[in-house]
Design an enzyme around this catalytic site. Structure first.
Site, PDB file in Angstrom:
ATOM      1  N   ASP A 117     -12.306 -12.362  49.176  1.00 55.64           N
ATOM      2  CA  ASP A 117     -11.968 -13.691  49.695  1.00 55.64           C
ATOM      3  C   ASP A 117     -11.436 -13.578  51.117  1.00 55.64           C
ATOM      4  O   ASP A 117     -11.232 -12.472  51.629  1.00 55.64           O
ATOM      5  CB  ASP A 117     -10.951 -14.388  48.777  1.00 55.64           C
ATOM      6  CG  ASP A 117      -9.657 -13.587  48.594  1.00 55.64           C
ATOM      7  OD1 ASP A 117      -9.518 -12.500  49.181  1.00 55.64           O
ATOM      8  OD2 ASP A 117      -8.785 -14.069  47.858  1.00 55.64           O
ATOM      9  N   ASN A 129       0.266 -18.737  40.854  1.00 57.42           N
ATOM     10  CA  ASN A 129      -0.269 -19.897  40.131  1.00 57.42           C
ATOM     11  C   ASN A 129      -1.439 -19.500  39.223  1.00 57.42           C
ATOM     12  O   ASN A 129      -2.131 -20.353  38.684  1.00 57.42           O
ATOM     13  CB  ASN A 129      -0.740 -20.964  41.130  1.00 57.42           C
ATOM     14  CG  ASN A 129      -1.806 -20.424  42.070  1.00 57.42           C
ATOM     15  OD1 ASN A 129      -2.091 -19.230  42.069  1.00 57.42           O
ATOM     16  ND2 ASN A 129      -2.401 -21.291  42.855  1.00 57.42           N
ATOM     17  N   HIS A 150      -4.119 -17.847  40.257  1.00 57.53           N
ATOM     18  CA  HIS A 150      -5.431 -17.793  40.922  1.00 57.53           C
ATOM     19  C   HIS A 150      -6.000 -16.375  40.942  1.00 57.53           C
ATOM     20  O   HIS A 150      -5.277 -15.390  40.854  1.00 57.53           O
ATOM     21  CB  HIS A 150      -5.388 -18.423  42.321  1.00 57.53           C
ATOM     22  CG  HIS A 150      -4.722 -17.622  43.389  1.00 57.53           C
ATOM     23  ND1 HIS A 150      -4.414 -18.129  44.627  1.00 57.53           N
ATOM     24  CD2 HIS A 150      -4.299 -16.321  43.426  1.00 57.53           C
ATOM     25  CE1 HIS A 150      -3.849 -17.189  45.360  1.00 57.53           C
ATOM     26  NE2 HIS A 150      -3.757 -16.094  44.660  1.00 57.53           N
ATOM     27  N   GLU A 207      -8.458 -21.398  42.864  1.00 58.02           N
ATOM     28  CA  GLU A 207      -7.168 -22.037  42.637  1.00 58.02           C
ATOM     29  C   GLU A 207      -7.184 -22.878  41.361  1.00 58.02           C
ATOM     30  O   GLU A 207      -8.247 -23.080  40.750  1.00 58.02           O
ATOM     31  CB  GLU A 207      -6.837 -22.929  43.841  1.00 58.02           C
ATOM     32  CG  GLU A 207      -6.755 -22.179  45.177  1.00 58.02           C
ATOM     33  CD  GLU A 207      -5.410 -21.488  45.393  1.00 58.02           C
ATOM     34  OE1 GLU A 207      -4.860 -20.871  44.456  1.00 58.02           O
ATOM     35  OE2 GLU A 207      -4.907 -21.556  46.522  1.00 58.02           O
TER      36      GLU A 207
END
Ligand code: PGA
Length: 240
Positions: free
Chosen positions: A67, A136, A138, A143
């Protein structure tokens, strides 16, 4: 899921690098992918050492980054590209057969997205996908709420990611989007290795491993992967 609990960060890094090396020995002409950031730093260094010491041969292996922040190039501080360059590629005395590092600063980010898909289609599916887990849940920049059926995509960053990740570039840069391999590509990998360290990851790791499979915790999708290793230090694994 194979849960591998390690006593500390060093052991987590070594175990993860060893699993990658084992897979490359089985399929030397595969495609592998590592994340950037604090969690994989040790693993990437151990892996580069293994290559340099001749313990693993990557001369037929291809590498793709996971990413990138949209807006950051491979030369920018805090970019995944620079992480890859400094901690992996420039350390290797024997190079990969080929590499594809996402350029988040590409003028035409849509073409960059297509190029990422094309590279994975050409050399993939992934043989090994190493992943960190965000606070979170991810994976890469997949996400909360992400569509599990997506390939590479450009996605708005969550509040949590924006808060946690300023550690990588301070106030110098205010990203709004990430470009990331998609969950479909990650789930198609023959082996997935999720690494986590530190007590701050314990709660989210528990949700990912034992909670319901939901795109609200993207890493929970790995419960459905047939060959996923969770390699965590004792602190991160405390609630498993
Ligand atoms: P970290 O990030 O390595 O900075 O903890 C993990 C992630 O967000 O994937």
């Amino acid at each position: 899921m194979h849960i591998v609990v390690c006593k500390d960060y060093e052991e987590m890094s070594r175990r993860a690098a060893e699993i990658v090396a084992e897979q490359i020995k089985k399929r030397p002409d595969g495609l592998i992918s590592f994340p950037g950031g604090d969690t994989p730093l040790g693993m990437v260094h151990v892996f580069a050492d293994m290559v340099n010491e001749g313990k693993v041969d990557i001369s037929r292996t291809h590498y793709v980054s996971l990413d990138e922040w949209v807006g950051l190039s491979n030369e920018d501080e805090g970019s995944c590209g620079l992480f890859n360059q400094q901690n992996l590629l420039s350390r290797l005395q024997h190079p990969f057969a080929g590499t594809h590092i996402i350029n988040g600063a590409a003028e035409d980010i849509e073409s960059e997205r297509v190029a990422l898909n094309d590279y994975i289609s050409q050399y993939g599916p992934l043989d090994v996908s190493v992943l960190g887990i965000g606070m979170n849940g991810h994976l890469g920049f997949n996400e909360n709420g992400v569509d599990f059926d997506l390939d590479a995509h450009i996605i708005p960053l969550s509040e949590t990611t924006l808060k946690v990740m300023t550690k990588y570039f301070g106030e110098k840069f205010h990203p709004t989007h990430g470009i990331s391999q998609g969950i479909r590509q990650i789930m198609a990998a023959k082996t997935v290795i999720l690494i986590a360290n530190g007590a701050h990851k314990a709660e989210i790791l528990k949700k990912a491993v034992h909670g319901p499979v939901t795109n609200e915790v993207p890493a929970s999708v790995l419960q459905n992967h047939p060959n996923c290793y969770v390699v965590a230090d004792e602190a991160a694994a405390a609630l498993l």
